[in-house]
Design a protein around this motif. Structure first.
Motif, PDB file in Angstrom:
ATOM      1  N   ILE A  92      -0.635 -33.241  50.444  1.00 36.97           N
ATOM      2  CA  ILE A  92      -1.930 -32.956  49.963  1.00 36.97           C
ATOM      3  C   ILE A  92      -3.022 -34.127  50.028  1.00 36.97           C
ATOM      4  O   ILE A  92      -4.176 -33.597  50.172  1.00 36.97           O
ATOM      5  CB  ILE A  92      -1.801 -32.702  48.440  1.00 36.97           C
ATOM      6  CG1 ILE A  92      -0.633 -31.638  48.257  1.00 36.97           C
ATOM      7  CG2 ILE A  92      -3.029 -32.502  47.602  1.00 36.97           C
ATOM      8  CD1 ILE A  92      -1.159 -30.333  48.486  1.00 36.97           C
ATOM      9  N   LEU A  93      -2.597 -35.276  50.291  1.00 42.07           N
ATOM     10  CA  LEU A  93      -3.605 -36.204  50.486  1.00 42.07           C
ATOM     11  C   LEU A  93      -4.152 -36.322  51.850  1.00 42.07           C
ATOM     12  O   LEU A  93      -5.342 -36.319  51.882  1.00 42.07           O
ATOM     13  CB  LEU A  93      -3.067 -37.689  50.080  1.00 42.07           C
ATOM     14  CG  LEU A  93      -3.808 -38.795  50.122  1.00 42.07           C
ATOM     15  CD1 LEU A  93      -4.824 -39.113  49.245  1.00 42.07           C
ATOM     16  CD2 LEU A  93      -3.158 -40.301  50.178  1.00 42.07           C
ATOM     17  N   PHE A  94      -3.359 -36.138  52.805  1.00 39.64           N
ATOM     18  CA  PHE A  94      -3.767 -36.009  54.032  1.00 39.64           C
ATOM     19  C   PHE A  94      -4.664 -34.888  54.099  1.00 39.64           C
ATOM     20  O   PHE A  94      -5.715 -34.764  54.924  1.00 39.64           O
ATOM     21  CB  PHE A  94      -2.721 -36.069  54.976  1.00 39.64           C
ATOM     22  CG  PHE A  94      -2.284 -37.315  55.671  1.00 39.64           C
ATOM     23  CD1 PHE A  94      -2.991 -38.248  56.338  1.00 39.64           C
ATOM     24  CD2 PHE A  94      -0.821 -37.481  55.514  1.00 39.64           C
ATOM     25  CE1 PHE A  94      -2.558 -39.446  56.729  1.00 39.64           C
ATOM     26  CE2 PHE A  94      -0.506 -38.810  55.888  1.00 39.64           C
ATOM     27  CZ  PHE A  94      -1.319 -39.705  56.457  1.00 39.64           C
ATOM     28  N   HIS A  95      -4.356 -33.677  53.468  1.00 39.89           N
ATOM     29  CA  HIS A  95      -5.233 -32.487  53.772  1.00 39.89           C
ATOM     30  C   HIS A  95      -6.581 -32.755  52.925  1.00 39.89           C
ATOM     31  O   HIS A  95      -7.554 -32.459  53.855  1.00 39.89           O
ATOM     32  CB  HIS A  95      -4.588 -31.187  52.964  1.00 39.89           C
ATOM     33  CG  HIS A  95      -5.163 -30.130  52.895  1.00 39.89           C
ATOM     34  ND1 HIS A  95      -4.618 -29.069  54.041  1.00 39.89           N
ATOM     35  CD2 HIS A  95      -6.392 -29.807  52.335  1.00 39.89           C
ATOM     36  CE1 HIS A  95      -5.813 -27.823  53.750  1.00 39.89           C
ATOM     37  NE2 HIS A  95      -6.517 -28.366  52.929  1.00 39.89           N
ATOM     38  N   ALA A  96      -6.525 -33.622  51.941  1.00 41.59           N
ATOM     39  CA  ALA A  96      -7.919 -33.694  51.361  1.00 41.59           C
ATOM     40  C   ALA A  96      -8.755 -34.799  52.307  1.00 41.59           C
ATOM     41  O   ALA A  96      -9.779 -34.511  52.674  1.00 41.59           O
ATOM     42  CB  ALA A  96      -7.734 -34.558  49.992  1.00 41.59           C
ATOM     43  N   ILE A  97      -8.038 -35.680  52.820  1.00 41.59           N
ATOM     44  CA  ILE A  97      -8.853 -36.881  53.737  1.00 41.59           C
ATOM     45  C   ILE A  97      -9.123 -36.041  54.936  1.00 41.59           C
ATOM     46  O   ILE A  97     -10.444 -36.263  55.444  1.00 41.59           O
ATOM     47  CB  ILE A  97      -7.949 -38.022  54.198  1.00 41.59           C
ATOM     48  CG1 ILE A  97      -7.494 -38.992  52.817  1.00 41.59           C
ATOM     49  CG2 ILE A  97      -8.485 -38.608  55.354  1.00 41.59           C
ATOM     50  CD1 ILE A  97      -6.534 -39.795  53.035  1.00 41.59           C
ATOM     51  N   ILE A  98      -8.518 -35.296  55.545  1.00 43.27           N
ATOM     52  CA  ILE A  98      -9.082 -34.286  56.557  1.00 43.27           C
ATOM     53  C   ILE A  98     -10.096 -33.371  56.528  1.00 43.27           C
ATOM     54  O   ILE A  98     -11.218 -33.587  57.228  1.00 43.27           O
ATOM     55  CB  ILE A  98      -7.843 -33.548  57.339  1.00 43.27           C
ATOM     56  CG1 ILE A  98      -6.660 -34.552  57.887  1.00 43.27           C
ATOM     57  CG2 ILE A  98      -8.256 -32.499  58.570  1.00 43.27           C
ATOM     58  CD1 ILE A  98      -5.193 -33.647  58.020  1.00 43.27           C
ATOM     59  N   VAL A  99     -10.178 -33.013  55.255  1.00 45.73           N
ATOM     60  CA  VAL A  99     -11.333 -32.079  55.031  1.00 45.73           C
ATOM     61  C   VAL A  99     -12.585 -33.110  54.774  1.00 45.73           C
ATOM     62  O   VAL A  99     -13.589 -32.445  55.014  1.00 45.73           O
ATOM     63  CB  VAL A  99     -10.932 -31.486  53.530  1.00 45.73           C
ATOM     64  CG1 VAL A  99     -12.319 -30.757  53.108  1.00 45.73           C
ATOM     65  CG2 VAL A  99     -10.094 -30.082  53.771  1.00 45.73           C
ATOM     66  N   LEU A 100     -12.207 -34.085  54.102  1.00 43.87           N
ATOM     67  CA  LEU A 100     -13.565 -35.077  53.829  1.00 43.87           C
ATOM     68  C   LEU A 100     -14.026 -35.616  55.247  1.00 43.87           C
ATOM     69  O   LEU A 100     -15.157 -35.765  55.281  1.00 43.87           O
ATOM     70  CB  LEU A 100     -13.001 -36.121  53.063  1.00 43.87           C
ATOM     71  CG  LEU A 100     -12.703 -36.036  51.562  1.00 43.87           C
ATOM     72  CD1 LEU A 100     -12.189 -37.090  50.960  1.00 43.87           C
ATOM     73  CD2 LEU A 100     -13.852 -35.595  50.824  1.00 43.87           C
ATOM     74  N   PHE A 113      -3.502 -27.614  56.829  1.00 48.54           N
ATOM     75  CA  PHE A 113      -2.480 -28.274  55.877  1.00 48.54           C
ATOM     76  C   PHE A 113      -1.145 -28.460  56.773  1.00 48.54           C
ATOM     77  O   PHE A 113      -0.374 -29.468  56.730  1.00 48.54           O
ATOM     78  CB  PHE A 113      -1.924 -27.151  54.927  1.00 48.54           C
ATOM     79  CG  PHE A 113      -0.937 -27.351  53.853  1.00 48.54           C
ATOM     80  CD1 PHE A 113      -1.115 -28.481  53.128  1.00 48.54           C
ATOM     81  CD2 PHE A 113       0.492 -26.975  54.103  1.00 48.54           C
ATOM     82  CE1 PHE A 113       0.066 -28.844  52.149  1.00 48.54           C
ATOM     83  CE2 PHE A 113       1.307 -27.349  53.318  1.00 48.54           C
ATOM     84  CZ  PHE A 113       1.149 -28.336  52.313  1.00 48.54           C
ATOM     85  N   LEU A 114      -1.002 -27.568  57.721  1.00 48.21           N
ATOM     86  CA  LEU A 114       0.261 -27.784  58.802  1.00 48.21           C
ATOM     87  C   LEU A 114      -0.116 -29.194  59.564  1.00 48.21           C
ATOM     88  O   LEU A 114       0.926 -29.825  59.764  1.00 48.21           O
ATOM     89  CB  LEU A 114       0.439 -26.526  59.648  1.00 48.21           C
ATOM     90  CG  LEU A 114       0.926 -25.391  59.130  1.00 48.21           C
ATOM     91  CD1 LEU A 114       0.901 -24.370  60.025  1.00 48.21           C
ATOM     92  CD2 LEU A 114       2.505 -25.639  58.251  1.00 48.21           C
ATOM     93  N   PHE A 115      -1.587 -29.242  60.001  1.00 40.38           N
ATOM     94  CA  PHE A 115      -1.664 -30.505  60.558  1.00 40.38           C
ATOM     95  C   PHE A 115      -1.404 -31.866  59.850  1.00 40.38           C
ATOM     96  O   PHE A 115      -0.844 -32.867  60.039  1.00 40.38           O
ATOM     97  CB  PHE A 115      -3.036 -30.591  61.042  1.00 40.38           C
ATOM     98  CG  PHE A 115      -3.703 -31.921  61.524  1.00 40.38           C
ATOM     99  CD1 PHE A 115      -2.921 -32.591  62.435  1.00 40.38           C
ATOM    100  CD2 PHE A 115      -4.938 -32.334  61.047  1.00 40.38           C
ATOM    101  CE1 PHE A 115      -3.160 -33.536  62.903  1.00 40.38           C
ATOM    102  CE2 PHE A 115      -5.274 -33.557  61.608  1.00 40.38           C
ATOM    103  CZ  PHE A 115      -4.590 -34.217  62.417  1.00 40.38           C
ATOM    104  N   ALA A 116      -1.722 -31.517  58.308  1.00 48.29           N
ATOM    105  CA  ALA A 116      -1.412 -32.587  57.291  1.00 48.29           C
ATOM    106  C   ALA A 116       0.054 -32.872  57.170  1.00 48.29           C
ATOM    107  O   ALA A 116       0.537 -33.862  56.941  1.00 48.29           O
ATOM    108  CB  ALA A 116      -1.889 -32.171  56.016  1.00 48.29           C
ATOM    109  N   VAL A 117       0.605 -31.676  57.142  1.00 44.62           N
ATOM    110  CA  VAL A 117       2.009 -31.882  57.103  1.00 44.62           C
ATOM    111  C   VAL A 117       2.805 -32.569  58.318  1.00 44.62           C
ATOM    112  O   VAL A 117       3.735 -33.490  58.327  1.00 44.62           O
ATOM    113  CB  VAL A 117       3.034 -30.431  57.009  1.00 44.62           C
ATOM    114  CG1 VAL A 117       4.498 -30.671  57.248  1.00 44.62           C
ATOM    115  CG2 VAL A 117       2.733 -29.833  55.906  1.00 44.62           C
TER     116      VAL A 117
END
Length: 219
Positions: A92-100, A113-117
């Motif tokens: 979830i944290l990586f997903h949020a950072i990537i979006v930012l 999300f799969l990239f964040a995983v």
């Protein structure tokens, strides 16, 4: 520094590199039309699952996370559940950072999300295997001179290389080249993967070359 421990690290890292390569090759024998670019989301899932499973098995077999005392079954279950929660929170944290950093907020949610995983698999999962669900230990390892073993030094290198690889992988996306690998998040996930593999190769070499200067102290 024990040479046997360094050989274990080298063998484990090379197995992880091989597992990543196999995830891009083996599925093509069973799945018509499978390619890393053409079926990228499927490859992200396969790579994340295979690398996660292999890392967990290797760290259980090699006992890289040695506890000073025997823990009860209840403690092991609690530790496992905490690790699962930490891994999900990392995604979830990586997903949020990537979006930012500019990834689409609404569109391509699954891809992001799969990239964040995948990023969590290359970074947070390693921390959980070696350090457990202990944030203080994570902070210690990634502080200056915080590593107390060759496994923690390897963790530092592979984590940094994975994140840098993902960051550098974002550079070609806005360029007007119209290449298939510029579609989100292919270049970033490939960059993270190459960075992870590079870190796995670099880590034992760096530790070997600097073994005389490395003086690990238990904390």
């Amino acid at each position: 520094m024990k040479e046997a421990e360094l050989r274990k690290l080298t063998a484990a890292n090379l197995l992880c590199v091989s597992s990543v390569i196999l995830t891009a090759v083996v599925p093509a024998f069973f799945w018509d039309g499978f390619t890393v670019l053409g079926t990228h989301l499927a490859w992200l899932c396969i790579c994340s699952v295979c690398v996660s499973a292999l890392n967990i098995i290797l760290h259980l077999v090699l006992k890289t996370n040695l506890s000073p005392k025997r823990s009860s079954f209840t403690h092991k279950i609690s530790r496992f559940l905490k690790s699962c929660i930490y891994f999900f929170m990392s995604c979830i944290l990586f997903h949020a950072i990537i979006v930012l950093y500019g990834a689409p907020l609404i569109e391509s949610v699954t891809e992001t999300f799969l990239f964040a995983v995948l990023l969590s698999t290359f970074t947070s999962l390693q921390c959980l295997c070696i350090l457990g669900p202990n944030i203080q230990a994570w902070i210690r390892v990634f502080s200056k001179n915080g590593a107390t073993s060759i496994w923690e030094s390897s963790l530092q290198i592979t984590t940094v290389c994975s994140i840098l690889g993902a960051w550098f992988g974002a550079f070609p996306i806005p360029l007007d080249w119209d290449r298939p690998w510029q579609v989100w998040p292919i270049s970033c996930s490939l960059g993270a993967t190459f960075g992870y593999m590079a870190g796995l190769v670099i880590a034992p070499l760096w530790i070997h070359w600097n073994r005389k200067q490395l003086t690990y102290k238990s904390r």
